[in-house]
Design a protein around this motif. Structure first.
Motif, PDB file in Angstrom:
ATOM      1  N   HIS A   1       5.942   7.441 -11.639  1.00 30.99           N
ATOM      2  CA  HIS A   1       4.672   7.288 -12.358  1.00 30.99           C
ATOM      3  C   HIS A   1       3.487   7.386 -11.401  1.00 30.99           C
ATOM      4  O   HIS A   1       2.486   8.025 -11.689  1.00 30.99           O
ATOM      5  CB  HIS A   1       4.627   5.937 -13.100  1.00 30.99           C
ATOM      6  CG  HIS A   1       5.536   5.895 -14.272  1.00 30.99           C
ATOM      7  ND1 HIS A   1       6.590   5.019 -14.361  1.00 30.99           N
ATOM      8  CD2 HIS A   1       5.554   6.644 -15.406  1.00 30.99           C
ATOM      9  CE1 HIS A   1       7.236   5.222 -15.489  1.00 30.99           C
ATOM     10  NE2 HIS A   1       6.635   6.209 -16.157  1.00 30.99           N
ATOM     11  N   HIS A   2       3.638   6.724 -10.273  1.00 31.67           N
ATOM     12  CA  HIS A   2       2.512   6.688  -9.323  1.00 31.67           C
ATOM     13  C   HIS A   2       2.141   8.088  -8.831  1.00 31.67           C
ATOM     14  O   HIS A   2       0.970   8.367  -8.559  1.00 31.67           O
ATOM     15  CB  HIS A   2       2.836   5.773  -8.137  1.00 31.67           C
ATOM     16  CG  HIS A   2       1.743   5.762  -7.115  1.00 31.67           C
ATOM     17  ND1 HIS A   2       0.508   5.202  -7.357  1.00 31.67           N
ATOM     18  CD2 HIS A   2       1.673   6.295  -5.865  1.00 31.67           C
ATOM     19  CE1 HIS A   2      -0.273   5.382  -6.298  1.00 31.67           C
ATOM     20  NE2 HIS A   2       0.405   6.046  -5.379  1.00 31.67           N
ATOM     21  N   LYS A   3       3.157   8.933  -8.752  1.00 27.70           N
ATOM     22  CA  LYS A   3       2.949  10.307  -8.299  1.00 27.70           C
ATOM     23  C   LYS A   3       1.786  10.996  -9.025  1.00 27.70           C
ATOM     24  O   LYS A   3       1.055  11.793  -8.448  1.00 27.70           O
ATOM     25  CB  LYS A   3       4.236  11.097  -8.588  1.00 27.70           C
ATOM     26  CG  LYS A   3       4.690  12.004  -7.482  1.00 27.70           C
ATOM     27  CD  LYS A   3       6.107  12.495  -7.691  1.00 27.70           C
ATOM     28  CE  LYS A   3       6.296  13.218  -9.033  1.00 27.70           C
ATOM     29  NZ  LYS A   3       7.681  13.691  -9.232  1.00 27.70           N
TER      30      LYS A   3
ATOM     31  N   VAL B   1      -1.010   9.805 -10.077  1.00 22.68           N
ATOM     32  CA  VAL B   1      -2.370   9.387  -9.691  1.00 22.68           C
ATOM     33  C   VAL B   1      -2.568   9.383  -8.182  1.00 22.68           C
ATOM     34  O   VAL B   1      -3.689   9.258  -7.691  1.00 22.68           O
ATOM     35  CB  VAL B   1      -2.716   7.979 -10.248  1.00 22.68           C
ATOM     36  CG1 VAL B   1      -2.728   7.994 -11.772  1.00 22.68           C
ATOM     37  CG2 VAL B   1      -1.749   6.921  -9.732  1.00 22.68           C
ATOM     38  N   CYS B   2      -1.479   9.539  -7.458  1.00 23.48           N
ATOM     39  CA  CYS B   2      -1.532   9.404  -6.001  1.00 23.48           C
ATOM     40  C   CYS B   2      -2.505  10.413  -5.370  1.00 23.48           C
ATOM     41  O   CYS B   2      -3.300  10.061  -4.492  1.00 23.48           O
ATOM     42  CB  CYS B   2      -0.128   9.570  -5.428  1.00 23.48           C
ATOM     43  SG  CYS B   2      -0.014   9.131  -3.692  1.00 23.48           S
ATOM     44  N   GLY B   3      -2.473  11.642  -5.853  1.00 20.80           N
ATOM     45  CA  GLY B   3      -3.325  12.693  -5.286  1.00 20.80           C
ATOM     46  C   GLY B   3      -4.801  12.374  -5.473  1.00 20.80           C
ATOM     47  O   GLY B   3      -5.619  12.550  -4.557  1.00 20.80           O
TER      48      GLY B   3
ATOM     49  N   GLU C   1       0.833  -1.199   0.000  1.00 26.34           N
ATOM     50  CA  GLU C   1       0.000   0.000   0.000  1.00 26.34           C
ATOM     51  C   GLU C   1       0.869   1.251   0.000  1.00 26.34           C
ATOM     52  O   GLU C   1       1.804   1.366   0.794  1.00 26.34           O
ATOM     53  CB  GLU C   1      -0.913   0.019   1.227  1.00 26.34           C
ATOM     54  CG  GLU C   1      -2.250  -0.642   0.966  1.00 26.34           C
ATOM     55  CD  GLU C   1      -3.085  -0.776   2.227  1.00 26.34           C
ATOM     56  OE1 GLU C   1      -4.271  -1.011   2.102  1.00 26.34           O
ATOM     57  OE2 GLU C   1      -2.540  -0.670   3.338  1.00 26.34           O
ATOM     58  N   CYS C   2       0.504   2.197  -0.884  1.00 24.48           N
ATOM     59  CA  CYS C   2       1.206   3.472  -0.903  1.00 24.48           C
ATOM     60  C   CYS C   2       0.891   4.218   0.393  1.00 24.48           C
ATOM     61  O   CYS C   2      -0.278   4.370   0.747  1.00 24.48           O
ATOM     62  CB  CYS C   2       0.761   4.277  -2.117  1.00 24.48           C
ATOM     63  SG  CYS C   2       1.294   6.002  -2.049  1.00 24.48           S
ATOM     64  N   PRO C   3       1.906   4.706   1.093  1.00 21.53           N
ATOM     65  CA  PRO C   3       1.632   5.400   2.363  1.00 21.53           C
ATOM     66  C   PRO C   3       0.902   6.735   2.156  1.00 21.53           C
ATOM     67  O   PRO C   3       0.260   7.221   3.084  1.00 21.53           O
ATOM     68  CB  PRO C   3       3.026   5.632   2.955  1.00 21.53           C
ATOM     69  CG  PRO C   3       3.969   5.533   1.809  1.00 21.53           C
ATOM     70  CD  PRO C   3       3.345   4.596   0.810  1.00 21.53           C
ATOM     71  N   ASP C   4       0.970   7.286   0.955  1.00 21.74           N
ATOM     72  CA  ASP C   4       0.370   8.602   0.734  1.00 21.74           C
ATOM     73  C   ASP C   4      -1.101   8.551   0.325  1.00 21.74           C
ATOM     74  O   ASP C   4      -1.864   9.434   0.671  1.00 21.74           O
ATOM     75  CB  ASP C   4       1.170   9.374  -0.328  1.00 21.74           C
ATOM     76  CG  ASP C   4       2.593   9.636   0.136  1.00 21.74           C
ATOM     77  OD1 ASP C   4       2.763   9.928   1.338  1.00 21.74           O
ATOM     78  OD2 ASP C   4       3.524   9.508  -0.682  1.00 21.74           O
ATOM     79  N   CYS C   5      -1.477   7.509  -0.444  1.00 23.36           N
ATOM     80  CA  CYS C   5      -2.890   7.433  -0.864  1.00 23.36           C
ATOM     81  C   CYS C   5      -3.616   6.276  -0.192  1.00 23.36           C
ATOM     82  O   CYS C   5      -4.857   6.226  -0.218  1.00 23.36           O
ATOM     83  CB  CYS C   5      -3.016   7.325  -2.380  1.00 23.36           C
ATOM     84  SG  CYS C   5      -2.243   5.870  -3.092  1.00 23.36           S
ATOM     85  N   GLY C   6      -2.875   5.343   0.358  1.00 25.34           N
ATOM     86  CA  GLY C   6      -3.503   4.234   1.082  1.00 25.34           C
ATOM     87  C   GLY C   6      -4.016   3.113   0.203  1.00 25.34           C
ATOM     88  O   GLY C   6      -4.617   2.161   0.697  1.00 25.34           O
TER      89      GLY C   6
END
Ligand SMILES: [Zn+2]
Ligand SMILES: [Zn+2]
Length: 453
Positions: A139-141, A143-145, A118-123
């Protein structure tokens, strides 16, 4: 707000199936019974349906059903550790059916390892391991927001707070003008209260996108204008409908008369291949009716997934009456419904196809016999799509079929699209917005006769 909207151009038609036809289209709305029905297949979306029990104010039904569980400062949780069981179930579903983009890139033909990390920023569960996550961080950056926003919105909807933004206003005073330039002006001029955050706007726009997409096209204060968005043929078609919808425009009738008594015709709105739009409680569609206070409406939801809200009935044909509106739900194929519902009149009848997927392999065949029937009525036909690519697929399909038709509205972004992003749970890099884009067509005609009065 428009600046946040971007065409994703992503194919979301690989989403988990919910039914023969529904499956191929947009992930069903959070605000609908469709979402609830999907729960069985573990595509866990929150259902706003429970907030809208019948005619009671949303807040009343809400507070009677839920105890507050989350504070506003406590809306972010990694999905797998959410205090809410449906959100944890969603995490499990993504892990079971999702994709690790790094694995996929290295071996596109093989099934990727489960995205357990799990990404710690988006969960969201995004990658198979921390190592692949770190490799793909750049890349994930992008869509993370959005994912974080969806995460918090879901927790907010279940937070147990009083959802004041769902306390919708009633009828408008006749002298008060409604401004349909955009969501902000609509909500403000209609007196929606407590619309003080983008999150509230996302919640409400997601529920109102269907009635407002219809209303904003048909209304005389439409944001869509000749030359810019509408063709001459488009204006002609809408002028015919507005003749019925705004009877005050008829010479000899003044605002001071009881306009309701002068409304001699019912406007019929046919929503074909209906899915999420048919699961909204009738009072949501009153926001459409309030735009046309003197008009009686029939809304026909046709398609195998057209099911009324708040019912356990499996009757294939049902009616619901609600103030000046009648809702018809019919599960037959459109070809047979067409014969029953006719004759059609361009002054009173209009078709809406919400994310129809005209070109999609699993729905294309279903639409094939329908489109010529619709064009034959010479009534206006409007369609939506969940992103730019989806819209263009439909448009290319229509243009490639060689129909005799005129464009009423060139494909463009829908002013009243849902502001909420829906995440593709099999690939969380992809998301889209309900009714993102809109277009309009009509069977070509060479002679416009006024309707018989
Ligand atoms: Zn991986
Ligand atoms: Zn993230």
């Amino acid at each position: 707000m428009a600046s946040r909207i971007r065409p994703l151009g992503l194919a979301l038609r690989t989403l988990p199936r919910t039914g023969a036809v529904a499956a191929a289209r947009f992930p069903s709305s959070i605000a609908t019974q469709a979402a609830a029905r999907v729960a069985a297949s573990a595509r866990r979306s929150l259902s706003l349906k429970s907030f809208f029990t019948s005619r009671r104010p949303a807040s009343e039904s809400f507070t009677s059903q839920f105890e507050p569980v989350l504070e506003q400062a406590d809306l972010f949780h990694p999905l797998s550790k959410s205090p809410l069981a449906p959100v944890r179930a969603k995490a499990e579903w993504i892990v079971a059916h999702g994709t690790c983009p790094v694995c996929k890139e290295h071996a596109p033909e093989e099934k990727s390892k489960a995205p357990k990390h799990e990404c710690p920023d988006c969960g969201y569960p995004t990658h198979c391991s921390e190592e692949h996550y770190n490799m793909d961080k750049e890349h994930h950056k992008h869509v993370c927001g959005t994912l974080r926003e969806v995460n918090e919105d879901e927790h907010d909807l279940r937070s147990g707070r009083r959802m004041k933004e769902f306390e919708f206003p009633g009828a408008q005073h006749r002298d008060e003008a409604i401004n349909l330039s955009n969501w902000d002006t609509f909500l403000y001029t209609r007196g929606f209260l407590s619309m003080n955050s983008e999150r509230s706007m996302r919640h409400v726009s997601h529920v109102l996108t269907y009635p407002l997409t219809i209303g904003s096209v048909l209304h005389q204060s439409s944001p869509y204008q000749l030359g810019k968005d509408l063709t001459v043929e488009g204006l002609k078609s809408l002028a015919a409908l507005r003749h019925t919808l705004h009877p005050a425009m008829i010479p000899g009738i003044t605002q001071s008369q009881d306009l309701r008594s002068t409304a001699t015709h019912t406007v019929r709105i046919f929503c074909l291949g209906a899915r999420a739009e048919s699961h909204l409680p009738p009072h949501i569609y009153m926001q459409l009716a309030y735009l046309f206070p003197t008009t009686a409406f029939q809304i026909h939801f046709v398609g195998p997934d057209a099911i009324p809200p708040h019912t356990k009935s499996k009757e294939p044909h049902q009616h619901v009456h609600y103030e000046q509106m009648t809702f018809v739900y019919d599960n037959s194929r459109y070809e047979s419904y067409h014969a029953e519902a006719g004759p059609f009149n361009p002054y009173y009848d209009v078709f809406f196809l919400f994310s129809p997927g005209l070109a999609h392999p699993s729905t294309k065949a279903m639409w094939k016999p329908t489109i010529p029937l619709l064009l034959d009525t010479k009534c206006a036909i409007f369609g939506t799509g969940f992103d730019e690519q989806d819209v263009m697929n439909d448009v290319n399909e229509i243009e490639g079929a060689g129909y005799e038709l005129d464009w009423l509205m060139k494909p463009r972004e829908n002013v009243f699209r849902s502001l909420k992003h829906e995440v593709n749970m099999t690939d969380v890099r992809q998301s889209a917005q309900c009714n993102w884009g809109i277009w309009g067509i009509r069977g070509r005609r060479y002679d416009v006769k006024p309707a018989d009065e």
